[in-house]
Design a protein around this motif. Structure first.
Motif, PDB file in Angstrom:
ATOM      1  N   GLY A  56       0.826  -1.189   0.000  1.00 46.27           N
ATOM      2  CA  GLY A  56       0.000   0.000   0.000  1.00 46.27           C
ATOM      3  C   GLY A  56       0.865   1.245   0.000  1.00 46.27           C
ATOM      4  O   GLY A  56       2.021   1.221   0.394  1.00 46.27           O
ATOM      5  N   SER A  57       0.315   2.369  -0.474  1.00 49.18           N
ATOM      6  CA  SER A  57       0.975   3.668  -0.547  1.00 49.18           C
ATOM      7  C   SER A  57       1.995   3.700  -1.689  1.00 49.18           C
ATOM      8  O   SER A  57       1.899   2.929  -2.641  1.00 49.18           O
ATOM      9  N   GLY A  58       2.993   4.631  -1.583  1.00 51.92           N
ATOM     10  CA  GLY A  58       3.806   4.920  -2.745  1.00 51.92           C
ATOM     11  C   GLY A  58       5.283   4.657  -2.594  1.00 51.92           C
ATOM     12  O   GLY A  58       5.697   3.714  -1.923  1.00 51.92           O
ATOM     13  N   HIS A  59       6.085   5.525  -3.208  1.00 55.20           N
ATOM     14  CA  HIS A  59       7.521   5.299  -3.372  1.00 55.20           C
ATOM     15  C   HIS A  59       8.273   5.340  -2.044  1.00 55.20           C
ATOM     16  O   HIS A  59       9.302   4.673  -1.907  1.00 55.20           O
ATOM     17  N   ILE A  60       7.776   6.109  -1.091  1.00 54.39           N
ATOM     18  CA  ILE A  60       8.440   6.218   0.206  1.00 54.39           C
ATOM     19  C   ILE A  60       7.636   5.498   1.285  1.00 54.39           C
ATOM     20  O   ILE A  60       8.125   4.557   1.921  1.00 54.39           O
ATOM     21  N   ALA A  61       6.411   5.928   1.509  1.00 51.45           N
ATOM     22  CA  ALA A  61       5.610   5.335   2.586  1.00 51.45           C
ATOM     23  C   ALA A  61       5.316   3.862   2.333  1.00 51.45           C
ATOM     24  O   ALA A  61       5.114   3.097   3.284  1.00 51.45           O
ATOM     25  N   GLY A  62       5.303   3.447   1.075  1.00 55.21           N
ATOM     26  CA  GLY A  62       5.112   2.035   0.786  1.00 55.21           C
ATOM     27  C   GLY A  62       6.288   1.185   1.210  1.00 55.21           C
ATOM     28  O   GLY A  62       6.138   0.001   1.496  1.00 55.21           O
ATOM     29  N   VAL A  63       7.477   1.794   1.259  1.00 58.62           N
ATOM     30  CA  VAL A  63       8.685   1.089   1.706  1.00 58.62           C
ATOM     31  C   VAL A  63       8.856   1.254   3.212  1.00 58.62           C
ATOM     32  O   VAL A  63       9.047   0.288   3.950  1.00 58.62           O
ATOM     33  N   VAL A  64       8.815   2.503   3.669  1.00 58.23           N
ATOM     34  CA  VAL A  64       9.054   2.802   5.086  1.00 58.23           C
ATOM     35  C   VAL A  64       7.733   2.670   5.838  1.00 58.23           C
ATOM     36  O   VAL A  64       7.032   3.642   6.112  1.00 58.23           O
ATOM     37  N   ASN A  65       7.379   1.436   6.162  1.00 56.27           N
ATOM     38  CA  ASN A  65       6.109   1.143   6.819  1.00 56.27           C
ATOM     39  C   ASN A  65       6.335   0.120   7.926  1.00 56.27           C
ATOM     40  O   ASN A  65       6.103  -1.075   7.740  1.00 56.27           O
ATOM     41  N   PRO A  66       6.819   0.564   9.090  1.00 55.28           N
ATOM     42  CA  PRO A  66       7.126  -0.373  10.175  1.00 55.28           C
ATOM     43  C   PRO A  66       5.890  -1.106  10.671  1.00 55.28           C
ATOM     44  O   PRO A  66       4.791  -0.543  10.714  1.00 55.28           O
ATOM     45  N   PRO A  67       6.025  -2.355  11.055  1.00 57.19           N
ATOM     46  CA  PRO A  67       4.870  -3.138  11.519  1.00 57.19           C
ATOM     47  C   PRO A  67       4.131  -2.503  12.693  1.00 57.19           C
ATOM     48  O   PRO A  67       2.905  -2.590  12.774  1.00 57.19           O
ATOM     49  N   ALA A  68       4.869  -1.844  13.598  1.00 56.56           N
ATOM     50  CA  ALA A  68       4.226  -1.278  14.780  1.00 56.56           C
ATOM     51  C   ALA A  68       3.240  -0.177  14.434  1.00 56.56           C
ATOM     52  O   ALA A  68       2.328   0.117  15.215  1.00 56.56           O
ATOM     53  N   ALA A  69       3.389   0.437  13.267  1.00 53.24           N
ATOM     54  CA  ALA A  69       2.489   1.526  12.879  1.00 53.24           C
ATOM     55  C   ALA A  69       1.102   1.017  12.522  1.00 53.24           C
ATOM     56  O   ALA A  69       0.119   1.764  12.596  1.00 53.24           O
ATOM     57  N   GLY A  70       0.996  -0.237  12.099  1.00 51.51           N
ATOM     58  CA  GLY A  70      -0.302  -0.799  11.738  1.00 51.51           C
ATOM     59  C   GLY A  70      -0.956  -0.117  10.555  1.00 51.51           C
ATOM     60  O   GLY A  70      -2.185  -0.029  10.492  1.00 51.51           O
ATOM     61  N   LYS A  71      -0.172   0.365   9.607  1.00 48.30           N
ATOM     62  CA  LYS A  71      -0.708   1.122   8.477  1.00 48.30           C
ATOM     63  C   LYS A  71      -0.660   0.316   7.180  1.00 48.30           C
ATOM     64  O   LYS A  71       0.156  -0.579   6.999  1.00 48.30           O
ATOM     65  N   TYR A  72      -1.536   0.696   6.271  1.00 51.97           N
ATOM     66  CA  TYR A  72      -1.568   0.184   4.910  1.00 51.97           C
ATOM     67  C   TYR A  72      -1.818  -1.332   4.862  1.00 51.97           C
ATOM     68  O   TYR A  72      -2.406  -1.902   5.771  1.00 51.97           O
ATOM     69  N   GLN A  73      -1.353  -1.932   3.788  1.00 50.55           N
ATOM     70  CA  GLN A  73      -1.567  -3.351   3.534  1.00 50.55           C
ATOM     71  C   GLN A  73      -0.612  -3.790   2.434  1.00 50.55           C
ATOM     72  O   GLN A  73       0.111  -2.970   1.868  1.00 50.55           O
ATOM     73  N   TYR A  74      -0.596  -5.076   2.134  1.00 51.47           N
ATOM     74  CA  TYR A  74       0.193  -5.550   1.003  1.00 51.47           C
ATOM     75  C   TYR A  74      -0.518  -6.748   0.388  1.00 51.47           C
ATOM     76  O   TYR A  74      -1.366  -7.393   1.009  1.00 51.47           O
ATOM     77  N   TRP A  75      -0.153  -7.022  -0.864  1.00 50.00           N
ATOM     78  CA  TRP A  75      -0.784  -8.102  -1.613  1.00 50.00           C
ATOM     79  C   TRP A  75       0.279  -9.092  -2.080  1.00 50.00           C
ATOM     80  O   TRP A  75       1.364  -8.703  -2.543  1.00 50.00           O
ATOM     81  N   THR A  76      -0.033 -10.360  -1.946  1.00 52.85           N
ATOM     82  CA  THR A  76       0.869 -11.423  -2.387  1.00 52.85           C
ATOM     83  C   THR A  76       0.054 -12.505  -3.091  1.00 52.85           C
ATOM     84  O   THR A  76      -1.162 -12.601  -2.925  1.00 52.85           O
ATOM     85  N   SER A  77       0.758 -13.334  -3.845  1.00 53.03           N
ATOM     86  CA  SER A  77       0.130 -14.488  -4.485  1.00 53.03           C
ATOM     87  C   SER A  77       1.176 -15.590  -4.605  1.00 53.03           C
ATOM     88  O   SER A  77       2.297 -15.339  -5.074  1.00 53.03           O
ATOM     89  N   GLU A  78       0.821 -16.756  -4.176  1.00 53.90           N
ATOM     90  CA  GLU A  78       1.765 -17.874  -4.225  1.00 53.90           C
ATOM     91  C   GLU A  78       1.807 -18.521  -5.608  1.00 53.90           C
ATOM     92  O   GLU A  78       2.729 -19.277  -5.906  1.00 53.90           O
ATOM     93  N   ALA A  79       0.849 -18.218  -6.440  1.00 54.48           N
ATOM     94  CA  ALA A  79       0.820 -18.792  -7.793  1.00 54.48           C
ATOM     95  C   ALA A  79       1.655 -17.934  -8.738  1.00 54.48           C
ATOM     96  O   ALA A  79       1.902 -16.751  -8.488  1.00 54.48           O
ATOM     97  N   ALA A  80       2.086 -18.516  -9.832  1.00 54.26           N
ATOM     98  CA  ALA A  80       2.810 -17.789 -10.875  1.00 54.26           C
ATOM     99  C   ALA A  80       1.804 -17.088 -11.782  1.00 54.26           C
ATOM    100  O   ALA A  80       0.744 -17.639 -12.092  1.00 54.26           O
ATOM    101  N   HIS A  81       2.134 -15.858 -12.191  1.00 58.10           N
ATOM    102  CA  HIS A  81       1.233 -15.091 -13.054  1.00 58.10           C
ATOM    103  C   HIS A  81       2.010 -14.513 -14.230  1.00 58.10           C
ATOM    104  O   HIS A  81       3.179 -14.127 -14.088  1.00 58.10           O
TER     105      HIS A  81
END
Length: 580
Positions: A495-520
């Protein structure tokens, strides 16, 4: 002090406002005609307005402007027409969030005229035929920047907040704003935050460590362990040289470096030197061989390990891909156990708005700004600010210059304004070879130290992170690493962009992320099937890293900065990061 208010116009003022609305409509038509004329110059006779569509747009806008006028007349006459309607998307615009933009019919009219004119101009830009896709994007970009700059919120006499502040302070806000403006002119840079509130090593870039190696190109920082034992394979981070490394070490709560140390990693950070006249001829070979490969070998030798986990952020990740391809070509790929890419592009065919700055005309302009063999980082900062002009330019014009507000104390904005100079030769090559000509993804398209490189030979396990709102490295462009590497790859969309999407410590509880175990096969397929997880992607990354090699060793000897073969040169964050 009691808040000043601006009364609604009386009947005696109606003739004046009738003239205003008429002139506003005339300006819209004049500007649209000028925009169409400029657009046609892109490709001479090949570019032409879609007259049928434009006539339709003009008719729609004329009807809507008449509705605005009728609404204004009704409100001026005491009616509150439209009350109770749900706010539109335009009404949610942050520039006009203050209720004074709606409570007063005059400023409500100004606001709505502007939004209508903006929509009109943007639609006109979409309806110029005969342009190729690049020229069409350039027309959209220029039109959007013009629309942002012409907002009534940016001018003192059409912004109710500025008018009221001027009355309240008897003009002191404008004097304070003038002082801010003159100071920024002296600095040659728009100020975003109170720089006096931050000091490197005191309240920013504070993770304990030592500089243990230094070259004319970079300093190598080794951070002190925080756990009794650590992962056997160390982590080596390559930040972008267009910014200071401490975006990954802003403060203890946000620091990726501290978090990684706390997870039991031996962390090394490269701190690039800001370019000076002595770096005029620095190029790709230097950043690959005398930068990344050198740092990899220094860490391996210091700790007596066969390989490192490498991280490349943005442009440093782009060059890391070239480094991996070079090592593969030389049979030395095992020097890097894994590679993590933060918002990195290797294929620039869909590189977003920055591609608009790499035609021959723009490159010539950039070269004209070069002095003594390097490009002043303030020019590059201005370009990045322009990509988000409303947030990073006009918002501060209003707050700093018109309202005369005190600067906020915000570490991220301090970092954003801490610019770095770039070697002229390298910067031009990066724009032409990578962005314009997209040579990195062409097998043999680039040669490093006499060796043609081919990204398809990279089999290093790779973790590829992108930001869903990234305007510098669009997620669909970052995805293309998946198309060119051939080793194990994991793609994570944050979630978010070029900076906040990277600098997102777990303790902040912000944003989200998406993953997929299958090949696309492509980014769209990944988006369609990816699973959303709330919070930071950092835990997913460390789990992936530990899955490659869970071996741990005691945090002693060379694992402690300065206690191995390389004595400590100075405390982190070192002096290179302080050089301007």
């Amino acid at each position: 002090m009691e808040q000043q208010t601006i009364d609604a116009p009386g009947l005696a003022q109606m003739q004046h406002w009738t003239r205003v609305i008429g002139l506003a409509q005339q300006r819209i038509l004049e500007r649209s005609a000028d925009l169409v004329e400029r657009a046609m110059r892109f490709r001479s006779l090949e570019a032409h307005p879609n007259l049928e569509k434009i006539a339709e747009i003009q008719a729609q806008m004329a009807n809507r402007s008449m509705a605005l006028w009728e609404q204004f007349l009704a409100r001026a006459g005491g009616s509150e027409g439209g009350e109770g309607e749900a706010p539109s998307q335009a009404d949610l615009d942050r520039r006009f969030a203050d209720p004074r933009w709606r409570d007063n019919p005059v400023f409500d009219l100004i606001r709505q005229i502007y939004l209508l004119a903006s929509e009109f101009l943007l639609q006109l830009a979409e309806n110029v035929d005969g342009l190729d896709s690049r020229e069409k994007e350039k027309l959209r970009f220029v039109t959007q920047r013009f629309v942002e700059a012409s907002s009534p919120s940016n001018f003192p006499f059409t912004n109710p907040l500025v008018i009221e502040r001027t009355i309240e302070t008897r003009g002191e806000n404008l004097l304070t704003g003038l002082e801010h403006l003159l100071a920024d002119i002296d600095r040659g840079q728009l100020t975003h935050t109170d720089g006096s509130a931050f000091e490197l090593g005191r309240n920013i870039a504070t993770t304990p460590g030592k500089v243990v190696h230094e070259t004319p190109l970079y300093q190598l920082i080794q951070y002190a362990p925080a756990t009794p034992d650590v992962m056997a394979t160390p982590l080596l981070i390559f930040p972008p040289w267009i910014n200071r490394f401490y975006i990954l070490d802003l403060n203890p709560q946000k620091s990726f470096v501290k978090w990684a140390v706390d997870q039991g990693l031996t962390v090394f950070m490269v701190s690039w030197k800001s370019a000076d006249a002595g770096m005029a001829d620095v190029g790709l070979d230097d950043y690959v061989l005398r930068g990344q490969v050198d740092a990899i070998d220094v860490v391996r030798s210091l700790l007596g390990v066969p390989a490192v986990h490498a991280v490349g952020y943005c442009v440093a990740g782009t060059v890391l891909s070239a480094t991996l391809a070079l090592l593969a070509a030389r049979g030395e790929a095992d020097k890097v156990a894994s590679a993590t890419f933060f918002t990195t592009q290797v294929d620039f065919s869909q590189a977003g708005d920055l591609n608009l700055f790499v035609d021959d005309e723009q490159i010539a302009l950039i070269e004209s700004l070069v002095t003594e063999g390097f490009l002043d980082g303030r020019y590059l900062a201005a370009t990045f600010n322009l990509l988000r002009g409303q947030d990073l330019i006009w918002n501060y014009v209003v707050n700093n210059y018109l309202l005369g507000n005190d600067y906020p104390q915000f570490d991220l904005l301090y970092w954003n304004g801490d610019t770095t100079n770039l070697p002229a030769r390298w910067h031009r090559a990066y724009l032409t070879d990578f962005y314009r000509d997209n040579r990195l993804v062409q097998p043999g398209g680039l040669v490093v130290d006499g060796t043609p490189i081919d990204l398809s030979r990279v089999e290093t396990p790779s973790y590829v992170q992108a930001g869903i709102e990234d305007h510098i490295a669009p997620a669909c462009s970052v995805w293309k690493i998946m198309d060119h590497f051939t080793g194990p790859r994991r793609f994570v969309l944050a979630g978010s962009g070029h900076i906040a999407g990277v600098v997102n410590p777990p303790a902040a509880g912000k944003y989200q992320y998406w993953t997929s175990e299958a090949a696309h096969g492509d980014f769209d397929a990944f988006r369609a099937h990816a699973k959303e997880t709330r919070g930071s992607w950092w835990p997913d990354w460390i789990a992936w890293l530990k899955g490659l090699d869970p071996t741990r060793v005691a945090a002693s000897g060379a694992r402690i900065p300065g206690e191995g073969a390389l004595p400590a040169i100075e405390d982190a964050p070192g002096r290179y990061v302080r050089q301007r």
